[in-house]
Design an enzyme around this catalytic site. Structure first.
Site, PDB file in Angstrom:
ATOM      1  CE  LYS A   1       3.914  58.896  51.668  1.00 19.85           C
ATOM      2  NZ  LYS A   1       3.461  58.448  53.009  1.00 19.85           N
TER       3      LYS A   1
ATOM      4  CG  ASP B   1      -3.658  54.870  54.557  1.00 16.91           C
ATOM      5  OD1 ASP B   1      -2.612  55.557  54.987  1.00 16.91           O
ATOM      6  OD2 ASP B   1      -3.434  53.745  54.230  1.00 16.91           O
TER       7      ASP B   1
ATOM      8  CE  LYS C   1       3.990  54.244  51.074  1.00 21.34           C
ATOM      9  NZ  LYS C   1       3.712  52.908  51.973  1.00 21.34           N
TER      10      LYS C   1
ATOM     11  CG  PHE D   1       9.540  53.117  60.304  1.00 18.21           C
ATOM     12  CD1 PHE D   1      10.252  54.152  60.409  1.00 18.21           C
ATOM     13  CD2 PHE D   1       9.749  51.800  60.704  1.00 18.21           C
ATOM     14  CE1 PHE D   1      11.322  53.991  61.278  1.00 18.21           C
ATOM     15  CE2 PHE D   1      10.869  51.349  61.219  1.00 18.21           C
ATOM     16  CZ  PHE D   1      11.753  52.703  61.571  1.00 18.21           C
TER      17      PHE D   1
ATOM     18  CG  ASN E   1      -2.884  50.241  62.403  1.00 15.26           C
ATOM     19  OD1 ASN E   1      -2.437  50.301  62.977  1.00 15.26           O
ATOM     20  ND2 ASN E   1      -3.228  51.545  61.742  1.00 15.26           N
TER      21      ASN E   1
ATOM     22  CE  LYS F   1     -23.486  49.670  70.642  1.00 16.75           C
ATOM     23  NZ  LYS F   1     -24.328  48.824  71.527  1.00 16.75           N
TER      24      LYS F   1
END
Ligand SMILES: Cc1cc2nc3c(=O)[nH]c(=O)nc-3n(C[C@H](O)[C@H](O)[C@H](O)COP(=O)(O)O)c2cc1C
Length: 400
Positions: free
Chosen positions: A341, A279, A337, A323, A202, A289
């Site tokens: 959590k 995730d 969350k 975060f 990301n 490859k």
């Protein structure tokens, strides 16, 4: 310490004094400025006068005894940026303008210098000799330039230290709210191999994590960063003392990040999960490859371990800060969350906005803790980090 005399010389970095002024003003300091006539080629007299809310002293408006008055008025004198030219003058004892006269007239132990110049100029033996002279004989405090791509396009040492670091060094904030605390901070993006040359990842740059690390170090903590892919960021430790309290472990995948965190979690007081952990990861990454064809291909993905959730579920768990990057329903998702959590603090930001989040230097977040929320409006990531860590320290102390 209240009065700061900011001396600006003719470097391309002179435009940064606007930011420096702003940060010093946020610290409630009185600031007066001396600008050389060359500095005024780089930043306008009107800008400096307006931003300083105070006196702008130049060779043209000096009243005669200004150099004595200013040198007595100042609790700290900072020359930022300092050119090779003014350095040479100071080291030679010249007094041909208001700035050099003031420096000569001042107690040397209150003088800080932040050089900025082309890297070859910086490494030039004459410049280094001049520098040694003022550091050794006069005991000026050096705010060392850093290595980066410079305004001229060359790469090397010569860029003026980051403004936030200049402020930290001259104000020497004795905030030690995390002294003796061991903190693990995850940073950057994990990368999950698809084959030997491709991966899932990301846009996380690691900037927010590094701002958090820097503030924790500044507060006296011992920090371990477990980091994935980050931009080419400067070391977050601003001085030798902080460097000694910082350790960095590099990893690639979420699984490796999890393992390194778990190896070190027992002795950790606070865990701050800033990394953008991917995730999902490919179930069977190809060893070679994957060859290009005209057909669609499918890559089977499996969910990665939720590192923060695992740490927060430990029986002897550290204080846990998460975060969350959200693109919609920030309030609802963040509250869920925090609860699911079992976090002590959740820092949520809306990454759908282009001017904040991921690779940007700015951020705007909402802090969620207990039943409370606190909005931190858009600001530099360094400032958001300080505000977040201040809240974290209060919550941590309440819990202990
Ligand atoms: C575009 C430009 C950028 C410059 N940047 C720097 C610099 O970053 N550091 C430096 O030492 N000199 C730099 N110089 C040279 C100084 O401006 C020059 O030596 C000047 O005489 C410095 O005056 P002062 O030290 O009295 O402010 C630059 C010159 C120009 C034209």
């Amino acid at each position: 310490m209240k009065n700061i005399l900011l001396c600006v010389t003719g470097s391309i970095a002179a435009y940064k004094v606007a930011d420096l002024l702003r940060l010093l003003q946020q610290e409630n300091k009185n600031i007066k400025i001396i600008a050389t006539s060359s500095a005024l080629d780089f930043v306008s007299e009107l800008t400096l006068k307006t931003l300083s809310h105070n006196q702008l002293c130049t060779d043209n408006n000096s009243t005669g005894l200004e150099h004595i008055n200013l040198s007595r008025w100042a609790d700290i004198i900072v020359v930022a940026p300092l050119t090779a030219n003014t350095l040479a003058k100071i080291s030679g004892g010249f007094a041909d303008n208001l700035l050099t006269q003031t420096i000569l007239a001042a107690d040397t132990d209150k003088i800080y210098i932040a050089p900025a110049m082309n890297t070859q100029m910086w490494h030039n033996k004459i410049v280094q000799k001049n520098l040694k002279k003022v550091l050794k004989n006069n005991k000026f405090h050096l705010i060392a330039p850093i290595k980066d791509t410079l305004a001229c396009g060359e790469y090397g040492i010569g860029k003026m230290a980051e403004i936030k670091d200049v402020v930290k060094i001259i104000i020497k904030k004795k905030q030690q709210g995390l002294k003796g605390k061991k903190i693990i901070i995850t940073a950057g993006a994990t990368i999950e191999p698809i084959d030997s040359v491709r991966f899932l990842s990301n846009y996380s740059s690691g900037k927010m994590a590094y701002a958090i690390v820097s503030d924790c170090l500044n507060q006296g903590a011992e920090v371990l960063i477990v980091e994935g892919k980050t931009d080419n960021l400067p070391n977050p430790a601003i001085d030798k003392q902080s460097k000694k309290r910082l350790k960095i472990i590099k990893i690639n995948t979420a699984e490796q990040m999890f393992n390194k965190v778990m190896e070190n979690i027992k002795t950790c007081d606070i865990f701050i999960s800033v990394a953008a952990v991917v995730d999902y990861s490919p179930v069977n990454p190809a060893t070679n490859k994957i060859k290009k064809t005209n057909k669609n291909i499918q890559i089977e993905l499996k969910p990665n371990v939720d590192i923060l959730k695992e740490v927060a579920s430990l029986s002897d768990r550290p204080f846990c800060v998460g975060f969350a990057a959200e693109t919609e329903n920030l309030q609802k998702n963040a509250t869920a969350k925090l609860k699911n959590k079992k976090l002590d603090l959740l820092v949520a930001n809306d990454v759908s906005k282009k001017d904040i989040g991921f690779a940007s230097d700015d951020n705007a977040v909402t802090l969620f803790y207990g039943k409370e929320t606190k909005k931190l409006p858009k600001n530099k990531k360094t400032i958001i980090a300080q505000q977040t860590i201040n809240t974290m320290i209060l919550l941590y102390k309440q819990q202990k």
